[in-house]
Write an enzyme that holds these catalytic residues in place. Structure first.
Site, PDB file in Angstrom:
ATOM      1  N   ASP A 271      -1.758  51.286 -17.410  1.00 51.63           N
ATOM      2  CA  ASP A 271      -0.651  51.690 -16.552  1.00 51.63           C
ATOM      3  C   ASP A 271       0.665  51.509 -17.309  1.00 51.63           C
ATOM      4  OD1 ASP A 271      -0.673  49.027 -16.827  1.00 51.63           O
ATOM      5  OD2 ASP A 271      -0.759  48.515 -14.713  1.00 51.63           O
TER       6      ASP A 271
ATOM      7  N   HIS B 293      -9.821  53.820 -19.024  1.00 50.74           N
ATOM      8  CA  HIS B 293      -8.884  53.841 -17.899  1.00 50.74           C
ATOM      9  C   HIS B 293      -7.482  53.644 -18.465  1.00 50.74           C
ATOM     10  CE1 HIS B 293      -7.749  53.006 -13.600  1.00 50.74           C
ATOM     11  NE2 HIS B 293      -6.738  52.428 -14.215  1.00 50.74           N
TER      12      HIS B 293
ATOM     13  N   ASP C  38     -19.349  54.874 -18.339  1.00 51.18           N
ATOM     14  CA  ASP C  38     -18.132  55.369 -18.995  1.00 51.18           C
ATOM     15  C   ASP C  38     -17.329  56.206 -17.986  1.00 51.18           C
ATOM     16  OD1 ASP C  38     -16.336  56.009 -20.967  1.00 51.18           O
ATOM     17  OD2 ASP C  38     -17.680  57.347 -22.077  1.00 51.18           O
TER      18      ASP C  38
ATOM     19  N   GLU D 276     -10.946  49.829 -18.351  1.00 50.76           N
ATOM     20  CA  GLU D 276      -9.511  49.707 -18.616  1.00 50.76           C
ATOM     21  C   GLU D 276      -9.272  49.080 -19.989  1.00 50.76           C
ATOM     22  OE1 GLU D 276      -7.030  48.023 -15.506  1.00 50.76           O
ATOM     23  OE2 GLU D 276      -5.251  48.905 -16.428  1.00 50.76           O
TER      24      GLU D 276
END
Ligand SMILES: *[C@@H]1O[C@H](CO)[C@@H](O)[C@H](O)[C@H]1NC(C)=O
Ligand SMILES: *[C@@H]1O[C@H](CO)[C@@H](O)[C@H](O)[C@H]1NC(C)=O
Ligand SMILES: *[C@@H]1O[C@H](CO)[C@@H](O)[C@H](O)[C@H]1NC(C)=O
Ligand SMILES: *[C@@H]1O[C@H](CO)[C@@H](O)[C@H](O)[C@H]1NC(C)=O
Ligand SMILES: *[C@@H]1O[C@H](CO)[C@@H](O)[C@H](O)[C@H]1NC(C)=O
Ligand SMILES: *[C@@H]1O[C@H](CO)[C@@H](O)[C@H](O)[C@H]1NC(C)=O
Ligand SMILES: *[C@@H]1O[C@H](CO)[C@@H](O)[C@H](O)[C@H]1NC(C)=O
Ligand SMILES: *[C@@H]1O[C@H](CO)[C@@H](O)[C@H](O)[C@H]1NC(C)=O
Ligand SMILES: *[C@@H]1O[C@H](CO)[C@@H](O)[C@H](O)[C@H]1NC(C)=O
Length: 580
Positions: free
Chosen positions: A101, A438, A478, A487
């Site tokens: 993020d 991720h 995956d 992540e």
């Protein structure tokens, strides 16, 4: 004046004045993943390890925030978040995005920098042999220069940029990151002992590295990036932050009491461990008996000896006796009870190796702590491997030394493909590497509700990213939305970086993945059993640490799962923030 001081002064006179090390031209770029399937034909240093080391550093370049320099090697990244800090009237642009993020979080960043600097002090020759020292310097300065900006005066430290609750709703590229991005600080009246001491520890560890202060009896000296004036700057911040941690007007407290918004992502469980490791790194930086004694006092006062759990961004106690051992074996002006620290360190490491720790082994041989390993399972195992490897030269017997290194290598091998999935858990190093990390930036997607399908193929290869890892049954799915497994994170790469440096200088045997058959990784049937997917799974077992944390109510976030059954108690304090 010490002879060594005179020598340093003379060297400063004769050495040419450079700023940071100059980066290679042409730049060193990650090779295609297919090259990781080609065994190297001998030679020293081993090309595959050197290349893995380079990839692991390259990952950090892909995580950069701020105004990217012309030397940027990641073609798909753009300058971003240039207004960070404006809300507070300070420049907080730069630094690193924390994970998949776009928040910037000081506590895990500090741990990462401390870990990398400590590792580059012990295994520095690996960076030099791989021709990666200039990139190490570049990587560290990008983080440290930001941390310097985040510490504009003695009693202020910015601990977070970007509200995680807002950021979690955004899935997209680096050009549309939601603004405004709030900045959060600690200060004299609203302190945070853990985060201030954690940042002090990072500054002190990196000051030692830039001072070229290596430990005795270790595998090698520091990577060759010495710069005395930078070491001085870092040390000044380390001392100031440590004083702030110890003596803040508002007392000693965990930082989410001052900055509650951090609780669900990087709340801290305690601050005694950060105080101890910061004081100890400062004692080594300054050859100070006083700092050493403060570290020992923190150890006793905060009962750090009673911990036998993981070493990670929140929990540094297991590293402290190891560092005491290194400092006492290396400094002629500090005295302490070396044999006692050695026996505490070995008590901890022997439990891991002897299968007597709270960690257990998965079927395929991954060290797994119920609770802490339930997401990002590789991180506890790799941190243990790093500590075992670092400590091995100080072991009280050759049998222990051999056992520590062997166990550590088993965790590295597992991570690099010796598992029933035949998957090396580093992106872009082998055809079997995960291809759906991720990472909002790398995915190319821009719709939080269709993370897995939009786009179907991940847009950019996030070379060198260590992903969370498989579940307790060694199954790896995956799947982009499954953040516990896929992540990426600043702290996930740090221990493998140290271990890759170690292997670069110690072995001519390839990393495990060159022996894997292309196509051997097959996504298992069904779904993972974790915080994102839970159908058909047994109810979660929480570790004792997690139960204590729940009891004291630090952080419990109910997660509503993908329109399906049940909700799951998510212990934010122990793991990453993403709730997709
Ligand atoms: C050391 O680092 C400082 C700060 O980045 C820089 O200004 C200086 O030029 C560097 N000195 C040497 C000798 O590399
Ligand atoms: C990597 O693969 C691409 C596409 O297959 C190819 O064009 C390129 O030359 C390869 N690069 C290297 C360094 O092998
Ligand atoms: C490092 O650079 C030297 C000098 O250019 C070169 O001979 C050597 O092969 C390089 N090593 C690696 C691992 O790339
Ligand atoms: C960087 O900008 C380019 C051009 O606008 C865009 O294609 C790319 O997706 C951007 N990168 C990210 C991570 O958003
Ligand atoms: C001190 O920090 C607290 C918590 O972040 C914040 O609310 C307060 O505004 C800060 N004080 C000053 C003077 O900036
Ligand atoms: C904390 O304050 C006390 C009392 O003023 C002082 O003696 C001590 O040196 C301070 N500690 C640090 C680490 O600055
Ligand atoms: C560590 O090594 C240095 C350099 O060889 C030596 O001067 C010093 O005495 C050693 N420290 C200890 C505590 O033995
Ligand atoms: C050092 O610690 C050991 C083990 O706790 C203890 O037996 C010994 O007496 C201590 N030595 C000193 C000099 O304090
Ligand atoms: C792979 O791991 C298994 C344990 O799961 C071990 O028996 C085997 O020796 C390892 N293979 C290699 C090549 O290290």
């Amino acid at each position: 004046m010490h002879v060594s001081v005179i020598v340093v002064l003379l060297l400063n006179l004769v050495l040419p004045c450079l700023s940071q090390l100059s980066l290679p031209n042409p730049p060193s770029l990650p090779p295609n993943a297919s090259s990781g399937a080609v065994p190297s034909l001998g030679g020293y240093p081993n090309r595959q390890w050197a290349s893995l080391l380079g990839n692991l550093l390259y990952f950090y370049e892909a995580q950069r925030s701020g105004n990217l320099p012309t030397s940027n090697r990641v073609p798909w990244r753009n300058s971003s978040a240039l207004d960070d800090g404006k809300d507070a009237g300070v420049d907080l642009s730069g630094g690193y995005y924390d994970a998949g993020d776009y928040i910037k979080a000081t506590f895990p960043l500090s741990f990462t920098l401390m870990s990398i600097c400590w590792g580059a002090t012990d295994f520095g020759r690996g960076y030099d042999l791989a021709n990666q020292t200039a990139y190490l310097d570049d990587m560290l300065r990008w983080g440290l220069d930001w941390l310097i900006k985040a510490h504009p005066n003695d009693d202020t430290l910015y601990v977070l940029v970007g509200d995680p609750d807002v950021d979690n709703d955004y899935w997209g590229g680096d050009q549309n990151i939601p603004t405004p991005r709030a900045s959060f600080q600690i200060n004299a009246t609203k302190p945070g002992t853990d985060v201030a001491a954690g940042a002090a520890a990072a500054f002190a560890a990196c000051s030692n590295l830039y001072r070229n202060k290596g430990f005795n009896n270790t595998f090698s000296g520091p990577a060759t990036l010495a710069n005395a004036s930078y070491a001085d700057v870092l040390l000044t911040h380390a001392k100031s932050l440590y004083s702030f941690a110890v003596n803040a007007t508002g007392g000693r407290k965990i930082y989410q009491k001052s900055v509650p918004v951090i609780a669900s992502s990087y709340g801290s469980s305690d601050y005694g461990d950060e105080l101890a490791i910061a004081a100890l790194l400062l004692s080594w930086a300054t050859d100070s008996q006083d700092f050493h004694d403060q570290a020992a006092a923190h150890w006793t006062k905060y009962n750090l000896n009673e911990q036998d759990g993981v070493f990670n961004w929140d929990s540094k106690a297991p590293g402290v006796p190891i560092l005491f051992t290194q400092v006492l074996q290396s400094s002629s002006s500090i005295s302490g009870n070396l044999s006692e620290w050695q026996s505490i360190a070995e008590g901890y490491l022997d439990k891991i190796v002897g299968r007597r720790s709270p960690g257990r082994m998965t079927k395929d041989g991954l060290l797994y702590y119920n609770g802490d390993s339930d997401d990002a399972s590789l991180n506890p195992a790799l941190n243990a491997a790093m500590l075992l490897t670092r400590y091995a030269p100080y072991a009280s017997s050759n049998d222990k030394r051999v056992a520590y290194l062997k166990f550590a290598q088993s965790q590295v091998d597992y991570t690099l493909g010796n598992n029933s999935m035949s998957a090396p858990y580093v992106v872009g190093v082998n055809p079997n590497s995960p291809s759906n990390p991720h990472s909002a930036a790398a995915s190319g997607g821009n719709d939080a509700s269709t993370i897995d399908t939009n786009p179907v193929n991940t847009a950019y290869v996030l070379y060198g990213a260590v992903i969370g890892g498989p579940d307790a049954n060694d199954k790896f799915f995956d799947i982009r939305s499954d953040w516990p497994q896929t992540e990426v994170g600043l702290d996930y790469n740090a221990p493998l970086l140290a271990l890759a440096a170690y292997n670069t200088m110690q072995t001519t045997v390839d990393p495990f993945y060159t022996s894997l058959k292309a196509g051997a990784y097959v996504k298992p049937a069904g779904f993972p059993c974790d915080a994102v997917f839970s159908q058909g799974c047994p109810s979660p077992k929480l570790s004792p640490g997690a139960r204590v944390a729940m009891a004291i109510g630090i952080t419990i976030v109910g997660l509503i799962l993908i329109g399906l059954v049940a909700y799951w108690y998510y212990l934010g304090q122990k793991h990453k923030r993403n709730t997709f």
